[in-house]
Design an enzyme around this catalytic site. Structure first.
Site, mmCIF file in Angstrom:
data_model
loop_
_atom_site.group_PDB
_atom_site.id
_atom_site.type_symbol
_atom_site.label_atom_id
_atom_site.label_comp_id
_atom_site.label_asym_id
_atom_site.label_seq_id
_atom_site.Cartn_x
_atom_site.Cartn_y
_atom_site.Cartn_z
ATOM 1 C CG HIS A 178 5.467 -3.066 2.309
ATOM 2 N ND1 HIS A 178 5.219 -1.735 2.096
ATOM 3 C CD2 HIS A 178 6.333 -3.131 3.362
ATOM 4 C CE1 HIS A 178 5.903 -1.005 2.970
ATOM 5 N NE2 HIS A 178 6.596 -1.826 3.737
ATOM 6 C CB CYS A 274 -0.319 0.350 1.461
ATOM 7 S SG CYS A 274 -0.121 0.885 -0.191
HETATM 8 N N1 ARG Z 1 6.500 5.080 -0.331
HETATM 9 C C1 ARG Z 1 6.061 4.135 0.632
HETATM 10 C C2 ARG Z 1 7.224 3.230 1.043
HETATM 11 O O1 ARG Z 1 8.041 2.930 0.229
HETATM 12 C C3 ARG Z 1 4.914 3.332 0.103
HETATM 13 C C4 ARG Z 1 4.346 2.413 1.117
HETATM 14 C C5 ARG Z 1 3.251 1.535 0.606
HETATM 15 N N2 ARG Z 1 2.785 0.731 1.656
HETATM 16 C C6 ARG Z 1 2.484 -0.562 1.566
HETATM 17 N N3 ARG Z 1 2.000 -1.140 2.614
HETATM 18 N N4 ARG Z 1 2.687 -1.245 0.479
HETATM 19 O O2 ARG Z 1 7.328 2.835 2.171
#
Ligand code: ARG
Length: 300
Positions: A178, A274
Site C-alpha cells: 500500500h 493504516c
Molecule cells: N493485513 C492487512 C492487509 O494486508 C494490513 C493492512 C494494512 N493497511 C494499510 N493501509 N497499509 O490488507
C-alpha cells in the site's frame, strides 16, 4: 477556532492474524500466544487513541466484526475528501466482506450529516482506500498508489468522483503493498518515502514534484518498522516505535514524534496510519508553513 481533526478507528475485539495476504503476516506466531497478542492489540489501540487525542484530534471507534480481522485497518475503508467518501473495493477475497461493513458505517455518517455523498468503485476496479490514496494538503492533489492492491483503472474513478488531480505512483514491492507504508506527506511540505517500493518512473515523478530539500528518504529499517506509516497532525507525528535515526531527522525539522507499541498490528503488516481514517480532510485546509502550492511544486 477550526474544528478538530476527526479519525475513524476500529475496536480490535475481533482482531487476529489468521491468513496471509502480505509477506509480513504471521498467523503461526499469532496463534502461539493469542491471548497475549490480543491484550497487546487492545493496549496498542488505546495508546493510539490517546496519542491522537493528545495531538488535538477527535476519535470515533467503530465495532469490529468476527471473521473480519483486518477491519482494524480503516485506512483501507474509503477515500474521504470534502465530506465525500468513495468506499474501497478489496482485491483479496479475505477482506471483501469488509466492504459492506464500511459502506454501512459511511451511510451512518451520512445520516448523521457528516458525510454528504457515498460512492463505490465499479465491480472489478480494486482500490484499497486511503491506504493507497493520500491527500496532500500542501499540493492540493492525491498521491495514489497502484500495481499491488489497487489497479490503475481506479485512478480515473478517484479523479472523477472528487474532481481533484491524482498523481499516480506505481508500487513494485509486495512487502510495500500500500502507498501508506512507503509514502508520507507531512504538514510542512516534506515527503518521507521509501524508494525501493516504487517503480523507476514513480521515483522520478516524486523527485520532479517534491523539491530535494523537502524529500526525506526512509531506510530499510525505517520502512520495516512501519515508521513511514505514520499519522501527522500539525507538528505531531504518531507512529509505531521508530528507529532513532528517523526520529532525529523529523525532530530536526520541528516535528514531535510519538512512538507507540503496535507490535500486534505489525504482525499483520500495518502501522499507525493504516489503523486510522481521517474523515475531515478538505481541500480548503491549509496549514503549511512552507506555503507550497500547485504552481510552486509543479502541476501533475
Ligand atoms: N493485513 C492487512 C492487509 O494486508 C494490513 C493492512 C494494512 N493497511 C494499510 N493501509 N497499509 O490488507
Amino acid at each position: 477556532m477550526t474544528a478538530k481533526p476527526l479519525f475513524l478507528l476500529t475496536d480490535p475485539a475481533h482482531y487476529e492474524v489468521s491468513y496471509v495476504i502480505n509477506p509480513w503476516m504471521a498467523p503461526d506466531e499469532w496463534s502461539r500466544d493469542r491471548a497475549h497478542h490480543q491484550a497487546a492489540a487492545r493496549e496498542g489501540l488505546l495508546a493510539l487513541k490517546r496519542a491522537l487525542e493528545a495531538a488535538g484530534a477527535k476519535v470515533r471507534v467503530m465495532a469490529g466484526v468476527m471473521g473480519l480481522p483486518d477491519l482494524v485497518f480503516p485506512a483501507n475503508a474509503a477515500i474521504v475528501l470534502d465530506r465525500r467518501a468513495l468506499v474501497a473495493r478489496f482485491s483479496c477475497s479475505e477482506r471483501q466482506g469488509e466492504e459492506d461493513v464500511f459502506l454501512r458505517e459511511f451511510e451512518q455518517l451520512k445520516r448523521e450529516g457528516f458525510i454528504t455523498a457515498v460512492g463505490t468503485f465499479p465491480r472489478g476496479v480494486f482500490q484499497e482506500g486511503a491506504g493507497d490514496c493520500i491527500w496532500d494538503q500542501n499540493r492540493d492533489w492525491f498521491w495514489a498508489g497502484f500495481g499491488q492492491r489497487s489497479v490503475r483503472a481506479s485512478l480515473d474513478v478517484i479523479e472523477n468522483f472528487f474532481g481533484v488531480p491524482v498523481v499516480s505512483l506505481e508500487l513494485v514491492s509486495p512487502r510495500f503493498y500500500h502507498l501508506d507504508v512507503c509514502f508520507l506527506p507531512l504538514t510542512g511540505g516534506e515527503v518521507v518515502y521509501y524508494p525501493p517500493a516504487f517503480s523507476e518512473a514513480a521515483r522520478a515523478k516524486i523527485r520532479a514534484l517534491v523539491p530535494a530539500d523537502l524529500l526525506i528518504e526512509a531506510s530499510d529499517a525505517d520502512a520495516a518498522a512501519f515508521s513511514v506509516n505514520a499519522v501527522n497532525i500539525g507538528r505531531s507525528i504518531i507512529m509505531a516505535r521508530p528507529p532513532e535515526r528517523l526520529k532525529k531527522i523529523l525532530e530536526a525539522k520541528g516535528y514531535e514524534v510519538t512512538g507507540i507499541d503496535l507490535a500486534p498490528f505489525m504482525m499483520s503488516g500495518g502501522g499507525a496510519y493504516c489503523m486510522t481514517l481521517r474523515l475531515d480532510r478538505s481541500r480548503d485546509e491549509k496549514t503549511s508553513a512552507a506555503g507550497l502550492n500547485r504552481a510552486a511544486a509543479g502541476v501533475p
